[in-house]
Design an enzyme around this catalytic site. Sequence first.
Site, mmCIF file in Angstrom:
data_model
loop_
_atom_site.group_PDB
_atom_site.id
_atom_site.type_symbol
_atom_site.label_atom_id
_atom_site.label_comp_id
_atom_site.label_asym_id
_atom_site.label_seq_id
_atom_site.Cartn_x
_atom_site.Cartn_y
_atom_site.Cartn_z
ATOM 1 N N HIS A 193 -20.458 -4.646 -3.683
ATOM 2 C CA HIS A 193 -20.919 -3.404 -3.222
ATOM 3 C C HIS A 193 -22.133 -2.982 -4.006
ATOM 4 O O HIS A 193 -21.921 -2.503 -5.398
ATOM 5 C CB HIS A 193 -19.599 -2.447 -3.728
ATOM 6 C CG HIS A 193 -18.394 -2.567 -3.089
ATOM 7 N ND1 HIS A 193 -17.606 -3.843 -3.424
ATOM 8 C CD2 HIS A 193 -17.843 -2.255 -1.998
ATOM 9 C CE1 HIS A 193 -16.502 -3.732 -2.519
ATOM 10 N NE2 HIS A 193 -16.664 -2.622 -1.528
ATOM 11 N N HIS A 195 -14.998 -0.780 -7.362
ATOM 12 C CA HIS A 195 -15.686 -1.677 -6.421
ATOM 13 C C HIS A 195 -17.468 -1.841 -6.944
ATOM 14 O O HIS A 195 -18.003 -2.705 -6.726
ATOM 15 C CB HIS A 195 -15.829 -1.145 -5.033
ATOM 16 C CG HIS A 195 -16.272 0.231 -4.918
ATOM 17 N ND1 HIS A 195 -15.201 1.249 -4.996
ATOM 18 C CD2 HIS A 195 -17.261 0.850 -4.638
ATOM 19 C CE1 HIS A 195 -16.056 2.429 -4.763
ATOM 20 N NE2 HIS A 195 -17.195 2.264 -4.595
ATOM 21 N N PRO A 224 -7.458 0.078 -6.944
ATOM 22 C CA PRO A 224 -7.021 1.032 -5.983
ATOM 23 C C PRO A 224 -7.531 2.151 -6.359
ATOM 24 O O PRO A 224 -7.445 2.532 -7.701
ATOM 25 C CB PRO A 224 -5.251 0.813 -6.204
ATOM 26 C CG PRO A 224 -5.214 -0.473 -6.818
ATOM 27 C CD PRO A 224 -6.329 -0.855 -7.710
ATOM 28 N N LEU A 225 -8.232 2.963 -5.667
ATOM 29 C CA LEU A 225 -8.789 4.169 -6.098
ATOM 30 C C LEU A 225 -8.105 5.158 -6.406
ATOM 31 O O LEU A 225 -6.876 5.460 -5.945
ATOM 32 C CB LEU A 225 -9.665 4.444 -4.743
ATOM 33 C CG LEU A 225 -11.030 3.884 -4.575
ATOM 34 C CD1 LEU A 225 -11.618 4.201 -3.120
ATOM 35 C CD2 LEU A 225 -11.788 3.571 -5.531
ATOM 36 N N GLY A 248 -13.365 8.326 -2.685
ATOM 37 C CA GLY A 248 -12.367 7.861 -2.616
ATOM 38 C C GLY A 248 -11.185 8.130 -3.561
ATOM 39 O O GLY A 248 -9.959 8.459 -3.263
ATOM 40 N N ILE A 251 -20.885 9.415 1.281
ATOM 41 C CA ILE A 251 -21.038 8.318 2.226
ATOM 42 C C ILE A 251 -19.543 7.658 1.700
ATOM 43 O O ILE A 251 -19.168 7.358 0.823
ATOM 44 C CB ILE A 251 -22.128 7.280 2.001
ATOM 45 C CG1 ILE A 251 -23.339 7.846 2.653
ATOM 46 C CG2 ILE A 251 -21.927 5.823 2.768
ATOM 47 C CD1 ILE A 251 -23.314 8.105 4.051
ATOM 48 N N HIS A 292 -22.860 0.199 1.186
ATOM 49 C CA HIS A 292 -21.470 0.247 0.207
ATOM 50 C C HIS A 292 -20.886 -0.993 -0.095
ATOM 51 O O HIS A 292 -20.435 -1.251 -1.082
ATOM 52 C CB HIS A 292 -20.370 1.422 1.202
ATOM 53 C CG HIS A 292 -19.425 1.783 0.319
ATOM 54 N ND1 HIS A 292 -18.296 0.873 -0.038
ATOM 55 C CD2 HIS A 292 -18.941 2.900 0.021
ATOM 56 C CE1 HIS A 292 -17.450 1.517 -0.831
ATOM 57 N NE2 HIS A 292 -17.615 2.755 -0.731
ATOM 58 N N ARG A 309 22.490 6.181 -17.901
ATOM 59 C CA ARG A 309 21.228 7.057 -18.025
ATOM 60 C C ARG A 309 21.695 7.884 -19.379
ATOM 61 O O ARG A 309 20.739 8.267 -20.264
ATOM 62 C CB ARG A 309 20.964 7.865 -16.930
ATOM 63 C CG ARG A 309 22.307 9.036 -16.515
ATOM 64 C CD ARG A 309 22.033 10.225 -15.796
ATOM 65 N NE ARG A 309 22.841 11.052 -15.430
ATOM 66 C CZ ARG A 309 22.972 12.080 -14.620
ATOM 67 N NH1 ARG A 309 21.760 12.497 -14.117
ATOM 68 N NH2 ARG A 309 24.040 12.806 -14.448
ATOM 69 N N GLU A 346 4.675 12.121 -9.613
ATOM 70 C CA GLU A 346 4.895 10.585 -10.033
ATOM 71 C C GLU A 346 3.964 9.743 -10.187
ATOM 72 O O GLU A 346 3.640 8.739 -10.880
ATOM 73 C CB GLU A 346 6.193 10.086 -8.893
ATOM 74 C CG GLU A 346 7.641 10.806 -9.216
ATOM 75 C CD GLU A 346 7.671 11.915 -8.379
ATOM 76 O OE1 GLU A 346 8.832 12.377 -8.109
ATOM 77 O OE2 GLU A 346 6.751 12.315 -7.732
ATOM 78 N N HIS A 398 19.740 7.292 -11.336
ATOM 79 C CA HIS A 398 20.026 7.164 -10.052
ATOM 80 C C HIS A 398 19.791 6.042 -9.278
ATOM 81 O O HIS A 398 19.128 6.144 -8.132
ATOM 82 C CB HIS A 398 19.472 8.485 -9.354
ATOM 83 C CG HIS A 398 19.765 9.918 -10.120
ATOM 84 N ND1 HIS A 398 19.362 9.890 -11.326
ATOM 85 C CD2 HIS A 398 20.585 11.049 -9.762
ATOM 86 C CE1 HIS A 398 20.042 11.170 -11.803
ATOM 87 N NE2 HIS A 398 20.502 11.794 -10.842
ATOM 88 N N HIS A 405 17.468 9.481 -0.829
ATOM 89 C CA HIS A 405 17.510 9.339 -2.367
ATOM 90 C C HIS A 405 18.167 8.210 -2.794
ATOM 91 O O HIS A 405 18.298 7.912 -3.952
ATOM 92 C CB HIS A 405 17.945 10.675 -2.842
ATOM 93 C CG HIS A 405 17.089 11.708 -3.161
ATOM 94 N ND1 HIS A 405 16.405 12.513 -1.759
ATOM 95 C CD2 HIS A 405 16.659 12.468 -3.986
ATOM 96 C CE1 HIS A 405 15.726 13.450 -2.104
ATOM 97 N NE2 HIS A 405 15.720 13.599 -3.371
#
Length: 694
Positions: free
Chosen positions: A37, A77, A139-140, A180, A211, A285, A381, A437, A486, A498
């Site tokens: 890129h 990138h 990963p963006l 992104g 772009i 790009h 837990r 999360e 859980h 769930h």
Amino acid sequence: MVASEQTFLTSTQLDTLSINTIRTLAIDGVQQANSGHPGAPMALAPVAYCLWQQFLRFDPANPAWPNRDRFVLSNGHASMLLYAMLYLCEVRGVNPEYESTGEFAVTLDDIKKFRQIDSKTPGHPEYRHTAGIETTTGPLGQGIGNSVGMAIAGNWLAANFNRPGFELFNYNVYAFCGDGDLMEGVGSEAASLAGHLKLPNLCWIYDNNRITLDGPADWSFTEDVAERFRGYGWNVVHVTDANDLTALAKAYNNFLQTTDAPTLIVVNSHIGYGSPHKQDTNEAHGEPLGEEEVRLVKKNYGWPEDAKFLVPDGVLENFRQGIGKRGRDLQQKWQASFADYAQKFPDLADHINRMQRRELPDGWDNNLPTFPADAKGVATRDSSGKVLNALAQSVPWLIGGSADLATSDRTRLKFDGAGDFQPGSYSGRNLHFGVREHAMAGTLNGLAVSKIRPYGGTFFNFTDYMKPAVRLAAIMEIPTIFIYTHDSIGLGEDGPTHQPIEQLAALRAVPGLVLLRPADANEVVEAWKVIMQLKHEPAALVLTRQALPTFDRSKYAPAAGVAKGAYILADASDGKPEVILIATGSEVALCVTAFEQLKSEGIKARVVSIPSWDIFEKQSDDYKKQVLPPTLKARVSVEAASTFGWSQYVGPTGKTIGMHRFGASAPIKDVLKKFGFTTDKVVEAAREAIAQSK
């Protein structure tokens, strides 16, 4: 002025020459690889140059210096931009113990090997692979998520370790990001959390090039980014021309003067800057410019058109006199201050040193609880919450929280002095991530690369929201702790939305992630012992909502077997069973009950608790054969989850009791009965396995 003809340069000309060196190294690296890129590095070269040369407190000779400013390239990138900076700034390498090796982290040959096998310049920046890279981005949105964790870490370290006359921690975190990153949900969550916390040491630089990979950004993205961030509570600054070094410097200074909010610098740029035919197009790009276009770009830059990987005289010296000298002076001053600090505050200095080496305090496991045999038992837990609180009192840099579920997943630290990390009050050890999360997981990784030991909790089903960050933690080899409660259809009334089914199989498939699903309270203790000693592996601790019996360890094997991933919990009196019952977590108790019933019927069985497949697979062949003798084919696995993967342990004649569909909403006893998790079903499967193995 052509680069090859220059003899004496003004400071402005040297700036331009250095910026164009960054650009052409990126162009040539991508072109030679025929992959990559080029457009973003061409656009952002002056933005990076201004930051690194004038503002970034970073010592290239010691890139692991604890109080360095952090630089995150979230739009990963554009990696050639970062590799060019690491090369030109002469950043030194770091060994696995985070000590400087003296070698260069990135050489010109490394840039020539961009995106090639085993090179130091992979397609996206990778933490621990190349020194000077603070986190793995790909990963963006994940990089800016990490940056929030780094900023939290900086504020927490300052609040807990700085003393009058000793400002050991005051570093800033800078993150480059693009459209992104801001479109991805994790980016929005991270921005919201950072704004709420009013993190003054966090600065995102948004490459507003209008772009995307597919085409013009306004095909899919027309929101007012500046207004959105003002709504989040950020300080927002706008630079209308990415090539205006004066305006960029003013924006960075604005950030440094802002003490009550994070800062977003919106920078208008031209992707593929200088390319006659590809500037401001998506063609710049994600693909090389092409040989002819490269020549035209270089002509526009006043660059020798046929030169490749050219670094003109004066450029390296320029960086040595800029970031090199400033960073060295700052780092040496810090080291001298730390030496004095260690004399006056030896215990605190010892903590800092241990954190940097990912070592634990002496006696860290002295005060862990033990749990007496109890047929009624306790939810894992709950036992985990007790163990966590004991550990946190012994390990002062163990901090974390939950995605608005601390009361449910038992992740709150309750002892005196634990406190809450809140806006303007940054010493607390309880983090409140809200219902975020995605951002929680990314933030945890940012804390981990900052050498704090972080944990974060939520319901196991919501690991799906966290998976990208869990995967990146494994790639980065960092000891992030993910706590999931859980954990099965045992959740009951909340129903299939769930109740996790496929999540165990999904996480077991992640290389390098240590997953533990303990069977009772004492296995929980042993699981935490394993987790705390990890240095380069993330862990997923999977826990129940419902109470589980605490096994009588005078009757059954000690829980210390957890350290080997699997162990013989109960066995035939002569050690020669007819059938092996294998289970994890809550289903181990079911196997123990079936074991006792089979015993009463004269059938010799063995119960194997296998809380961690990952750890068990690393044991010696002799140990694995001892636990699961290859000659004994009659085997039954029991797990309230997908049966995917269990064939490796039960073999072709074994039986698997598990889930083959989603769960149901009903009281726990009814749900377990409906799906076959009963003593009678396990006993029946054991008899069938014995019969079929003969």
